[in-house]
Design a protein around this motif. Structure first.
Motif, PDB file in Angstrom:
ATOM      1  N   PHE C 142       0.826  -1.215   0.000  1.00 52.40           N
ATOM      2  CA  PHE C 142       0.000   0.000   0.000  1.00 52.40           C
ATOM      3  C   PHE C 142       0.862   1.267   0.000  1.00 52.40           C
ATOM      4  CE2 PHE C 142      -2.821  -3.265   1.615  1.00 52.40           C
ATOM      5  CZ  PHE C 142      -3.975  -3.012   0.897  1.00 52.40           C
ATOM      6  N   MET C 143       2.119   1.141   0.437  1.00 52.96           N
ATOM      7  CA  MET C 143       3.011   2.291   0.350  1.00 52.96           C
ATOM      8  C   MET C 143       3.924   2.183  -0.866  1.00 52.96           C
ATOM      9  SD  MET C 143       5.560   3.843   3.254  1.00 52.96           S
ATOM     10  CE  MET C 143       4.341   3.587   4.543  1.00 52.96           C
ATOM     11  N   ASP C 144       4.419   0.987  -1.120  1.00 56.41           N
ATOM     12  CA  ASP C 144       5.414   0.732  -2.165  1.00 56.41           C
ATOM     13  C   ASP C 144       4.909   1.171  -3.542  1.00 56.41           C
ATOM     14  OD1 ASP C 144       8.014  -0.669  -2.608  1.00 56.41           O
ATOM     15  OD2 ASP C 144       6.816  -1.964  -3.893  1.00 56.41           O
ATOM     16  N   ILE C 145       3.766   0.605  -3.965  1.00 54.94           N
ATOM     17  CA  ILE C 145       3.304   0.821  -5.330  1.00 54.94           C
ATOM     18  C   ILE C 145       2.810   2.261  -5.539  1.00 54.94           C
ATOM     19  CG2 ILE C 145       1.560   0.064  -7.013  1.00 54.94           C
ATOM     20  CD1 ILE C 145       2.186  -2.828  -6.023  1.00 54.94           C
ATOM     21  N   PRO C 146       2.023   2.859  -4.592  1.00 53.96           N
ATOM     22  CA  PRO C 146       1.665   4.274  -4.800  1.00 53.96           C
ATOM     23  C   PRO C 146       2.883   5.191  -4.906  1.00 53.96           C
ATOM     24  CG  PRO C 146       0.229   3.312  -3.160  1.00 53.96           C
ATOM     25  CD  PRO C 146       1.268   2.273  -3.479  1.00 53.96           C
ATOM     26  N   ALA C 147       3.932   4.926  -4.126  1.00 57.41           N
ATOM     27  CA  ALA C 147       5.118   5.791  -4.189  1.00 57.41           C
ATOM     28  C   ALA C 147       5.751   5.720  -5.574  1.00 57.41           C
ATOM     29  CB  ALA C 147       6.126   5.385  -3.119  1.00 57.41           C
ATOM     30  N   LEU C 148       5.904   4.501  -6.090  1.00 51.17           N
ATOM     31  CA  LEU C 148       6.553   4.360  -7.401  1.00 51.17           C
ATOM     32  C   LEU C 148       5.686   4.965  -8.502  1.00 51.17           C
ATOM     33  CD1 LEU C 148       7.935   0.737  -6.943  1.00 51.17           C
ATOM     34  CD2 LEU C 148       9.259   2.850  -7.004  1.00 51.17           C
ATOM     35  N   VAL C 149       4.370   4.689  -8.449  1.00 51.42           N
ATOM     36  CA  VAL C 149       3.468   5.246  -9.468  1.00 51.42           C
ATOM     37  C   VAL C 149       3.484   6.773  -9.397  1.00 51.42           C
ATOM     38  CG1 VAL C 149       1.063   5.414 -10.201  1.00 51.42           C
ATOM     39  CG2 VAL C 149       1.995   3.190  -9.559  1.00 51.42           C
ATOM     40  N   THR C 150       3.418   7.321  -8.172  1.00 50.15           N
ATOM     41  CA  THR C 150       3.432   8.777  -8.020  1.00 50.15           C
ATOM     42  C   THR C 150       4.720   9.372  -8.592  1.00 50.15           C
ATOM     43  OG1 THR C 150       2.137   8.527  -6.004  1.00 50.15           O
ATOM     44  CG2 THR C 150       3.189  10.661  -6.355  1.00 50.15           C
ATOM     45  N   ALA C 151       5.861   8.743  -8.286  1.00 46.13           N
ATOM     46  CA  ALA C 151       7.129   9.275  -8.783  1.00 46.13           C
ATOM     47  C   ALA C 151       7.142   9.315 -10.301  1.00 46.13           C
ATOM     48  CB  ALA C 151       8.293   8.437  -8.261  1.00 46.13           C
ATOM     49  N   ILE C 152       6.654   8.251 -10.923  1.00 47.78           N
ATOM     50  CA  ILE C 152       6.685   8.203 -12.392  1.00 47.78           C
ATOM     51  C   ILE C 152       5.742   9.256 -12.974  1.00 47.78           C
ATOM     52  CG2 ILE C 152       6.130   6.748 -14.382  1.00 47.78           C
ATOM     53  CD1 ILE C 152       7.191   4.368 -12.720  1.00 47.78           C
ATOM     54  N   VAL C 154       4.677  12.075 -11.470  1.00 49.81           N
ATOM     55  CA  VAL C 154       5.215  13.416 -11.188  1.00 49.81           C
ATOM     56  C   VAL C 154       6.355  13.742 -12.153  1.00 49.81           C
ATOM     57  CG1 VAL C 154       6.513  14.770  -9.484  1.00 49.81           C
ATOM     58  CG2 VAL C 154       4.463  13.517  -8.784  1.00 49.81           C
ATOM     59  N   ALA C 155       7.204  12.745 -12.424  1.00 51.12           N
ATOM     60  CA  ALA C 155       8.305  12.988 -13.364  1.00 51.12           C
ATOM     61  C   ALA C 155       7.769  13.260 -14.765  1.00 51.12           C
ATOM     62  CB  ALA C 155       9.252  11.793 -13.378  1.00 51.12           C
ATOM     63  N   VAL C 204      -0.156  22.885 -18.193  1.00 46.66           N
ATOM     64  CA  VAL C 204      -0.247  21.586 -18.856  1.00 46.66           C
ATOM     65  C   VAL C 204      -1.400  20.827 -18.215  1.00 46.66           C
ATOM     66  CG1 VAL C 204       0.939  19.392 -19.144  1.00 46.66           C
ATOM     67  CG2 VAL C 204       2.195  21.538 -19.379  1.00 46.66           C
ATOM     68  N   GLU C 205      -2.258  20.227 -19.032  1.00 50.51           N
ATOM     69  CA  GLU C 205      -3.330  19.412 -18.459  1.00 50.51           C
ATOM     70  C   GLU C 205      -2.734  18.110 -17.940  1.00 50.51           C
ATOM     71  OE1 GLU C 205      -6.861  18.929 -20.849  1.00 50.51           O
ATOM     72  OE2 GLU C 205      -6.497  20.923 -21.682  1.00 50.51           O
ATOM     73  N   ILE C 206      -2.984  17.845 -16.656  1.00 49.66           N
ATOM     74  CA  ILE C 206      -2.271  16.748 -16.011  1.00 49.66           C
ATOM     75  C   ILE C 206      -2.884  15.386 -16.295  1.00 49.66           C
ATOM     76  CG2 ILE C 206      -1.789  15.784 -13.717  1.00 49.66           C
ATOM     77  CD1 ILE C 206      -1.102  18.670 -12.889  1.00 49.66           C
ATOM     78  N   TRP C 207      -4.209  15.301 -16.400  1.00 51.32           N
ATOM     79  CA  TRP C 207      -4.845  13.990 -16.493  1.00 51.32           C
ATOM     80  C   TRP C 207      -4.386  13.143 -17.681  1.00 51.32           C
ATOM     81  CZ3 TRP C 207      -6.026  10.481 -13.581  1.00 51.32           C
ATOM     82  CH2 TRP C 207      -6.842   9.399 -13.991  1.00 51.32           C
ATOM     83  N   PRO C 208      -4.284  13.764 -18.899  1.00 49.92           N
ATOM     84  CA  PRO C 208      -3.801  12.929 -20.018  1.00 49.92           C
ATOM     85  C   PRO C 208      -2.388  12.395 -19.770  1.00 49.92           C
ATOM     86  CG  PRO C 208      -4.724  14.999 -20.804  1.00 49.92           C
ATOM     87  CD  PRO C 208      -4.662  15.104 -19.321  1.00 49.92           C
ATOM     88  N   ILE C 209      -1.580  13.173 -19.057  1.00 50.65           N
ATOM     89  CA  ILE C 209      -0.217  12.708 -18.787  1.00 50.65           C
ATOM     90  C   ILE C 209      -0.232  11.550 -17.811  1.00 50.65           C
ATOM     91  CG2 ILE C 209       2.037  13.395 -17.913  1.00 50.65           C
ATOM     92  CD1 ILE C 209       1.315  16.262 -18.749  1.00 50.65           C
ATOM     93  N   VAL C 210      -1.089  11.654 -16.785  1.00 52.63           N
ATOM     94  CA  VAL C 210      -1.228  10.551 -15.826  1.00 52.63           C
ATOM     95  C   VAL C 210      -1.648   9.291 -16.570  1.00 52.63           C
ATOM     96  CG1 VAL C 210      -2.571   9.700 -13.864  1.00 52.63           C
ATOM     97  CG2 VAL C 210      -1.792  12.088 -13.911  1.00 52.63           C
ATOM     98  N   GLN C 211      -2.669   9.439 -17.424  1.00 57.10           N
ATOM     99  CA  GLN C 211      -3.169   8.289 -18.175  1.00 57.10           C
ATOM    100  C   GLN C 211      -2.063   7.692 -19.042  1.00 57.10           C
ATOM    101  OE1 GLN C 211      -6.559   9.324 -20.548  1.00 57.10           O
ATOM    102  NE2 GLN C 211      -6.874   7.208 -21.218  1.00 57.10           N
ATOM    103  N   GLU C 212      -1.325   8.561 -19.699  1.00 56.09           N
ATOM    104  CA  GLU C 212      -0.226   8.114 -20.551  1.00 56.09           C
ATOM    105  C   GLU C 212       0.854   7.393 -19.739  1.00 56.09           C
ATOM    106  OE1 GLU C 212       2.391   9.384 -24.263  1.00 56.09           O
ATOM    107  OE2 GLU C 212       0.434  10.218 -23.798  1.00 56.09           O
TER     108      GLU C 212
END
Lengths: 368, 368, 368
Positions: C142-152, C154-155, C204-212
Motif C-alpha cells: 500500500f506504500m510501495d506501489i503508490p510511491a513508485l506510481v506517483t514518482a513516475i 510526477v516525473a 499543462v493538463e495533467i490527467w492525459p499525462i497521468v493516463q499516458e
C-alpha cells in the motif's frame, strides 16, 4: 579387454547425455533443413549466462580456498593450464591440413577441466582410501580459466599475425587504397600498423591483442564472474539462479552448436585421424606433466600423493562444460565439431578409463 | 442440477487459473491501450521452450512405456488423434461463417490432451477401485502429438490450396507478371507450379506441403524434443530446466496471446454459437469413438476396462497446455480466441463434469 | 559509537551483496572498456519479469490481507507513499544544481519499501516481545506501489511542463515549422497544444499525462501483476517461476545499470553532498510522519503500537528491490547512480541502524 568394454560403455553413455544429445539433435535438425532457429539475442544472453556462471563458480571456489597452503600446487595448475595450450599449438596445429584455430581451441578445451572427470577421480581416491587435502579439488579453476584465456589470446595473436602478413603481401600492390578498409574491418591489427610510411613490421605487438582479447564480451563475462565470485558474496544468487539454469542453457547452446556443426563436419573428414591421435595421447601426457609438478610440490611442501593424483586428473580431463561456451564465443572461427568431438568422443573416455587408474597406481607405487 | 453446479464451479475456478488469468490480463492490457510488449526474440524463444518441453515429456513417456504390450491401444490413440482433426475439419469448419483455419486449430486442440483432465480421470478411477494398466496414462502422447501435427499439416494444405486457387484465378489475367512475386512471398505453393507453361494444376501436391510443415520451426522443436526424449536420456535437464520453467513461460505466452486476442475477439461474435455447440458435443463424441476402439482392444488383447476409460478420457480432453503454443506457432493465421476459448470455457468443463462420469458408468455397466 | 560501528558493518556488508556487487561489477566492466553487452530484448524482458513480480507479490499480499480491519492503516500507508514523493520533489529537487528528475526518482525509491529492512524490523519487534497485528507486514504494497506510481507520474508531468515551456519559447520564433516535429517526437505534450492557433496554454493538463504514464510499458507490467495478484490465483506460477528468477534477473539488471552508471557518475560529484544530506534525514522524517499517522489509527481503531512501529519502519525504508527496475523503466532519464547510491549507501543503513531502534524506543516510551 576390461578397459575396452569400460571405454565403450562410457562412450555410449556419453552419447545419451543431454549435452551430446542436444548437439547431435541440432546436427540432425540442420541436416533435415528445418527452419528452427534460436534468436540471436537469446543466443548471446545464453553465452553470457554460461560464462558468468563458470567465472562465479571458479571465483567462489578460490575465495573459499586456503590460498597460502595451496600456493605451490595452484601455481603449478596455472602453469599446466597455459602449457597445455602451447603443446597443442605446436603439435596438433602442425599436423598436415589441421587448421590452426581449430587446434588452438581443441588444446584450450583439453586444458580446461571437466567437473565430472574430477568427481570420478575423487570418488575412486576415497574408495581406495587414499588421503588428500580437502582443498585439492579447488585447484580446478587455477587450471581451467588460464587454459581458456590462453587459448583465446593465442588464437587472437595467430589471427592478427595472419592478417598482418596478408596486409603486408597486399601492401606491395595496393597498400594505400586498402589500409583504411582493413582498419575499419576489425581494428585488431592496429598494432601492426604503428610504424607509418608503408613499412609494416613483421612482428605483431602482442600486448594490445591480449588486452583486446580480454575486453571481448566472452572473456569479460568470465572474468567479471571470477571477480564477483572472489570479491563479493554472490552465493545466494549463484545457487538460486546461475547454477540451476546452467545445464538447461548449456543444452540449448549445444543445440545451436550442433545446427552450425553440420555445415562444418566435412572439414574434419580429412583430418579426423589427427584429432583422434591427439585426443588419445594428450590427456595422458598432460596428466604426467601435472603428476611430475605435483611430485615437486610433494617434496617441497608436503603436498599429499592423493593431491598429486587430483592435480594429474584435473590436467588429464578436458572440459565439456565450461569450455564449449567460452571457446565458441572467444574463438568464433574455430570449428566446434573439432573440439567438442575430440573431447567427448575420445579425450574424456581416455581420461576416465585409462588416466585415473594409471595415476592412482603410480601414486600407490611411489607411496609404497 | 448437480452437474450444472459442478460445471459452474469448474468454470469459475478455470477463470482464476494462471493460464486463463494471464490470457484475460493480456486482453485487458490491450483494451486499455497499454504499450506493454514482449520483445519478439523472447516470444520466439518462449515458444521454442514450450514446444521442446511438450516433445520431451511425450518422448520420455514413450521411452518408459512398454511398447509391445500397449501396441494396439497406442495405434488406436494415434488414429483417434488424427480422426478428431478431420471430424472438426468437416463439421465445425463447414458451419456458416466459421473460418476454416480457426476450425482446424480448434479441432487440433480438442485432439490434443489435457494433463489435468487425465489426472482427474485417473483419480476418480482409483477412488472407484477400477483396475487399469499402469502404462495406460502413457497413451497420451500417442494422441496429443499426432493431433497437433495433423492439424498443422491440414491447415497448411488448406492454405496452399486456397492460394493455388487464387493464383489460378489470377493467372488468367496477369499470370506471368505475378508468378515470381508469389514464389518469393512464401515458397509454400511451389508444388502447385511444378507444371510449367501457365497451366496451374487444380490438385495441390500434398507431400511437399507435409514435408514443409514438419520443417517449420514449431513442429521441428516439438519433434526434436520427442526424438531426444525417446533416444537420449534428457531427464536431468528436463526436470531441472524445461519442466520447472514451463508454467511460467506458458503464462507469458498466454499474456501475449491475450494482447493479440482483443483485436480478434469481434470476429467470434457472429460464430460464437457454433463454437459453443462444437465444444459441447465434440468431447463426448471423441470419447465415445475412443471408447469403442478401446473395447475392440479389450476383446482382442485383454486391454482392461479401466484402460478403455482412460483412452476415452484422453480423447475427450482438450489441451490447455501443449496445444496453445504449438498451434500459435504452427497455424499463425488462426484466431487464438477461438480455440482457447472453446476449450477452456466449454470443452474442458464438459469433459470433466460430463465425460468422465459417463465413461466410468459405461465401463461399470459393461464390466458388470 | 556503537551506532557508527553498526553503520559501517552494514555498509560493508551491503557492498558485498549480489545486488550491489553486480552494480559495481558493471561499473568496473564499463570503465575497462569491455565490449560486454546484454542484448536489448533481453533487457526489456528482464524489466518486465521484475515488474510483474513486484506487482504479483503486492497483489497476493493484498488479496490475503484482511482489508476491513486494516483499512485505516492501509489508507495512511498510501498517503505516506504519495507524500514522500512530494516531499522529495519540493526539498531535494530544489537544492542547488540537483536535477529534478533525479530527485523525483530518488524520492520514489525512498517512498518504496525494502523487504529486508521490514524483515529486520519484524525480527527486532519479536525479540523485544512487542505485539503487532499479523497483517501489519502486508501494509507494504500500500506504500510501495503508490510511491513508485506517483514518482513516475510526477516525473512525466515535470518533463511535459518543461517541454511545453520550451515549445512556448520556441513558438515565438518558429512555432509553425517546429510544431509537427515535436508532436511526432513523443506525443506526450499533446495536451498542451489542445488550444490551436499558435496560443499554447501555460498550464499543462495533467490527467492525459497521468493516463499516458500508466500506459507506459513499465507501469502496465506493475499494475497488471497487481491486478492478477488480487483477482486471480497466480500463486503456483509465482512460486515456481517469477519469484525464484527474481534475484538473478535483478542482478543482471544491476549489471546493466552499473555499465550505464559509469558514464553518469561524474554528474553527481557536484551534488553528492545534497544526496547524502537528504538520504540521512529523509528516512527518519518519513518514519516520524508514518509514526504520527499510525498513532492516530492507534487511538481511533486500536491499531497496536507494534503495528505503528511497522508502519514507521516501512516508511523509513527505501527500496533496493522493487524500486530500481521500476524507476529505470518508468523514468529512463533519471540517473540510476543518484537513487541507488543514495538508498544503498546512506538511506538503508540509517533506516536499519538508527530508524528501527528509535521507533521501537518511542513506542515503548508511549506504551509505558
Amino acid at each position: 579387454m576390461d578397459f575396452l568394454s569400460d571405454f565403450l560403455t562410457l562412450f555410449l553413455n556419453k552419447l545419451q547425455s543431454p549435452t551430446l544429445g542436444f548437439l547431435i539433435g541440432g546436427m540432425v535438425v540442420a541436416a533435415l533443413n528445418s527452419r528452427l532457429t534460436i534468436p540471436d539475442p537469446i543466443y548471446k544472453f545464453i553465452v553470457f549466462m554460461l560464462l558468468i556462471k563458470v567465472g562465479l563458480s571458479g571465483g567462489i571456489a578460490i575465495r573459499n580456498a586456503n590460498l597460502v597452503e595451496m600456493l605451490l600446487p595452484a601455481v603449478f595448475a596455472v602453469v599446466v593450464g597455459i602449457l597445455v595450450v602451447f603443446i597443442g599449438r605446436y603439435t596438433l596445429a602442425n599436423l598436415p591440413k589441421v587448421k590452426t584455430v581449430d587446434a588452438i581451441a581443441t588444446a584450450g578445451l583439453f586444458g580446461a577441466v571437466s567437473g565430472s572427470t574430477l568427481a570420478a577421480g575423487l570418488t575412486i581416491l576415497e574408495s581406495e582410501g587414499i588421503q588428500y587435502e580437502p582443498w585439492a579439488a579447488a585447484l580446478y579453476p587455477f587450471m581451467d580459466i588460464p587454459a581458456l584465456v590462453t587459448a583465446i589470446v593465442v588464437a587472437s595473436v595467430y589471427i592478427s599475425k595472419k592478417r598482418a602478413a596478408a596486409d603486408e603481401a597486399l601492401s606491395k600492390q595496393e597498400y594505400l587504397s586498402k589500409q583504411e578498409y582493413h582498419g575499419k574491418e576489425r581494428g585488431i591489427a592496429a598494432a601492426s600498423r604503428s610504424k607509418p610510411g608503408g613499412k609494416v613490421s613483421k612482428r605483431v605487438e602482442i600486448w594490445p591483442i591480449v588486452q583486446e582479447s580480454l575486453q571481448v564480451s566472452a572473456l569479460s563475462a568470465l572474468l567479471l564472474g571470477l571477480a564477483l565470485g572472489i570479491l563479493t558474496r554472490p552465493e545466494s544468487v549463484y545457487e538460486s539462479f546461475f547454477n540451476p539454469l546452467f545445464r538447461g542453457l548449456l543444452s540449448i547452446l549445444m543445440l545451436v552448436m550442433g545446427m552450425e556443426a553440420t555445415a562444418r563436419l566435412g572439414e574434419l573428414r580429412i583430418v579426423g585421424q589427427w584429432y583422434a591421435l591427439y585426443s588419445f595421447f594428450a590427456p595422458l601426457l598432460h596428466g604426467f606433466i601435472a603428476f611430475g609438478l605435483g611430485m615437486i610440490a610433494h617434496f617441497i611442501t608436503g603436498f599429499s600423493l592423493g593431491g598429486v593424483v587430483i592435480l594429474a586428473v584435473i590436467a588429464a580431463s578436458s572440459s565439456d562444460i565450461s569450455g564449449p561456451p567460452t571457446l565458441r564465443a572467444g574463438i568464433p572461427s574455430a570449428n566446434p565439431s573439432a573440439y567438442i568431438g575430440s573431447s567427448t568422443a575420445v579425450g574424456t573416455p581416455v581420461a576416465l578409463a585409462l588416466g585415473i587408474p594409471l595415476f592412482i597406481g603410480l601414486a600407490q607405487a611411489l607411496g609404497g
